[in-house]
Scaffold this motif. Structure first.
Motif, PDB file in Angstrom:
ATOM      1  N   TYR A 194       0.841  -1.194   0.000  1.00 51.83           N
ATOM      2  CA  TYR A 194       0.000   0.000   0.000  1.00 51.83           C
ATOM      3  C   TYR A 194       0.883   1.253   0.000  1.00 51.83           C
ATOM      4  N   PRO A 195       0.928   1.970  -1.144  1.00 53.92           N
ATOM      5  CA  PRO A 195       1.686   3.215  -1.224  1.00 53.92           C
ATOM      6  C   PRO A 195       0.975   4.310  -0.425  1.00 53.92           C
ATOM      7  N   ALA A 196       1.767   5.139   0.232  1.00 56.08           N
ATOM      8  CA  ALA A 196       1.228   6.273   0.973  1.00 56.08           C
ATOM      9  C   ALA A 196       1.872   7.552   0.474  1.00 56.08           C
ATOM     10  N   LYS A 197       1.081   8.608   0.409  1.00 59.75           N
ATOM     11  CA  LYS A 197       1.575   9.951   0.057  1.00 59.75           C
ATOM     12  C   LYS A 197       1.551  10.793   1.321  1.00 59.75           C
ATOM     13  N   ILE A 198       2.652  11.468   1.603  1.00 61.45           N
ATOM     14  CA  ILE A 198       2.784  12.253   2.820  1.00 61.45           C
ATOM     15  C   ILE A 198       3.275  13.647   2.447  1.00 61.45           C
ATOM     16  N   ASP A 199       2.569  14.668   2.897  1.00 58.53           N
ATOM     17  CA  ASP A 199       2.972  16.052   2.656  1.00 58.53           C
ATOM     18  C   ASP A 199       3.038  16.795   3.974  1.00 58.53           C
ATOM     19  N   MET A 200       3.984  17.735   4.061  1.00 56.86           N
ATOM     20  CA  MET A 200       4.219  18.449   5.318  1.00 56.86           C
ATOM     21  C   MET A 200       4.237  19.952   5.066  1.00 56.86           C
ATOM     22  N   TYR A 201       3.601  20.681   5.993  1.00 57.86           N
ATOM     23  CA  TYR A 201       3.416  22.116   5.838  1.00 57.86           C
ATOM     24  C   TYR A 201       3.671  22.816   7.173  1.00 57.86           C
ATOM     25  N   VAL A 202       4.170  24.054   7.086  1.00 59.62           N
ATOM     26  CA  VAL A 202       4.163  24.937   8.244  1.00 59.62           C
ATOM     27  C   VAL A 202       3.277  26.125   7.922  1.00 59.62           C
ATOM     28  N   GLU A 203       2.673  26.688   8.962  1.00 61.45           N
ATOM     29  CA  GLU A 203       1.776  27.830   8.790  1.00 61.45           C
ATOM     30  C   GLU A 203       2.466  29.084   9.320  1.00 61.45           C
ATOM     31  N   ARG A 204       2.615  30.088   8.457  1.00 66.88           N
ATOM     32  CA  ARG A 204       3.252  31.343   8.834  1.00 66.88           C
ATOM     33  C   ARG A 204       2.351  32.492   8.400  1.00 66.88           C
ATOM     34  N   GLY A 205       1.930  33.287   9.372  1.00 75.12           N
ATOM     35  CA  GLY A 205       1.079  34.430   9.051  1.00 75.12           C
ATOM     36  C   GLY A 205      -0.230  34.045   8.412  1.00 75.12           C
ATOM     37  N   GLY A 206      -0.752  32.880   8.783  1.00 77.51           N
ATOM     38  CA  GLY A 206      -2.029  32.437   8.238  1.00 77.51           C
ATOM     39  C   GLY A 206      -1.937  31.747   6.896  1.00 77.51           C
ATOM     40  N   THR A 207      -0.709  31.558   6.375  1.00 79.87           N
ATOM     41  CA  THR A 207      -0.509  30.908   5.078  1.00 79.87           C
ATOM     42  C   THR A 207       0.319  29.640   5.255  1.00 79.87           C
ATOM     43  N   LEU A 208      -0.059  28.577   4.558  1.00 82.88           N
ATOM     44  CA  LEU A 208       0.695  27.337   4.615  1.00 82.88           C
ATOM     45  C   LEU A 208       1.857  27.364   3.635  1.00 82.88           C
ATOM     46  N   PHE A 209       2.984  26.835   4.075  1.00 82.40           N
ATOM     47  CA  PHE A 209       4.146  26.656   3.215  1.00 82.40           C
ATOM     48  C   PHE A 209       4.471  25.167   3.163  1.00 82.40           C
ATOM     49  N   HIS A 210       4.551  24.650   1.961  1.00 80.61           N
ATOM     50  CA  HIS A 210       4.804  23.223   1.730  1.00 80.61           C
ATOM     51  C   HIS A 210       6.301  22.979   1.915  1.00 80.61           C
ATOM     52  N   THR A 211       6.702  22.304   2.986  1.00 82.07           N
ATOM     53  CA  THR A 211       8.125  22.164   3.287  1.00 82.07           C
ATOM     54  C   THR A 211       8.720  20.846   2.802  1.00 82.07           C
ATOM     55  N   ALA A 212       7.918  19.813   2.634  1.00 79.70           N
ATOM     56  CA  ALA A 212       8.460  18.526   2.186  1.00 79.70           C
ATOM     57  C   ALA A 212       7.332  17.657   1.663  1.00 79.70           C
ATOM     58  N   THR A 213       7.705  16.749   0.783  1.00 77.87           N
ATOM     59  CA  THR A 213       6.766  15.745   0.295  1.00 77.87           C
ATOM     60  C   THR A 213       7.467  14.389   0.325  1.00 77.87           C
ATOM     61  N   ALA A 214       6.708  13.363   0.600  1.00 82.13           N
ATOM     62  CA  ALA A 214       7.292  12.030   0.731  1.00 82.13           C
ATOM     63  C   ALA A 214       6.319  10.989   0.208  1.00 82.13           C
ATOM     64  N   SER A 215       6.881   9.867  -0.190  1.00 84.65           N
ATOM     65  CA  SER A 215       6.073   8.698  -0.528  1.00 84.65           C
ATOM     66  C   SER A 215       6.764   7.484   0.062  1.00 84.65           C
TER      67      SER A 215
END
Length: 305
Positions: free
Chosen positions: A253-274
């Protein structure tokens, strides 16, 4: 970790053993420690060329950052295996890209346990002043992490609404997952991938300890990729989203994982993984073989989809 090293102009051979920490089930080593050994091999490649992390930091104000890694794990590592890590520079790509092959020899010749690729960038560090001019030989590796994907959700509410079947885990980045007094490092992301899988399975009614006790199954990884897109900083909250959309051939079972930080009410995509998981049988005559994922388990993994 014991080491033995041999190097030539474009390749380094590093030998070591996995950490005791990595043997969580029987004496098999988890995927996280495969990645640690790959990192050690690449760092040895740099040290052999007088470009170890300490010199880069103190002399040139540069930090070593693993920004992309991709691994395939065709065989297991056992706790007492001596692992040979061969690291070769991939001259066909810009910057510092490496091809890594790891083998073990249990008496019948070398067995490949990892085929991987990884890329290193050198980052200008804010808390140290360079004492020497950066040599031309490493200029091509000096850069900032450049976002690869500027699309996607912009707020946390949008993130959850766009991923209704996903699992969300938000956590504060601790200093011991960071380096250079500032950033979440590659190995910290590897740990986060391992932990979000554990939390996802518990949330879906497939807690690892329960499945292990009842069925003798343990999750195993056959391949993984992690790409850093933007800095995530010590003390920030990292919103980690994981989803599983399919089960392949009843065993993976493949999984998709995405990671974000929130700065000033906006999300920033910091990493992606599978990461591709299966279940290995951990006891009895079939120990080490892949378990067949039944319909009930499939339904839980897919969240009823």
């Amino acid at each position: 970790m014991t080491t033995d090293v041999h190097s030539d102009t474009d390749m380094t051979t590093y030998m070591g053993r996995p950490r005791f920490e990595g043997a969580n089930i029987r004496t098999w080593i988890g995927f996280k420690h495969f990645t640690y050994l790959m990192e050690e091999g690449v760092l040895q490649y740099l040290r052999d060329r007088d470009l170890g992390p300490t010199r880069l930091y103190r002399d040139f104000g540069l930090g070593v950052e693993f920004v992309d890694s991709s691994i395939r794990l065709p065989n297991t590592i056992d706790l007492d295996d001596e692992v040979t890590v061969r690291v070769t520079r991939d001259e066909s790509k810009l910057g510092w890209s490496f091809v890594v092959r790891m083998t073990v020899d249990r008496g019948d010749g070398p067995i490949t346990v990892l085929n991987g690729k990884t890329r290193v960038q050198l980052m200008h560090e804010v808390d140290t002043a360079p004492v020497s001019t950066i040599p031309d030989s490493i200029v091509d590796a000096v850069s900032e992490i450049t976002p690869l994907d500027t699309t996607g959700p912009q707020t946390l509410s949008q993130l959850t609404s766009e991923n209704p079947g996903a699992f969300l885990w938000s956590w504060r980045i601790p200093y011991f997952y960071c380096h250079y007094s500032l950033r979440l490092q590659h190995s910290g992301y590897v740990r986060a991938v391992e932990e979000v899988v554990d939390r996802f399975l518990h949330d879906r009614g497939l807690a690892i300890e329960e499945v292990l006790a009842e069925r003798g199954w343990i999750p195993v990884v056959s391949r993984s990729r992690i790409t850093l897109l933007e800095d995530a900083l010590m003390g920030e909250t990292l919103h980690t989203v994981m989803r599983v959309d399919e089960v392949i051939k009843d065993v993976m079972y493949p999984a998709k994982i995405d990671m974000y930080v929130e700065r000033g009410g906006t999300l920033f995509h910091t990493a992606t993984a599978s990461v591709v998981h299966g279940y290995a049988v951990s006891r009895g005559t079939e120990a080490g073989t892949l378990a067949i994922i039944d319909d009930e388990t499939r339904g839980k993994l897919l969240g009823g989809r």
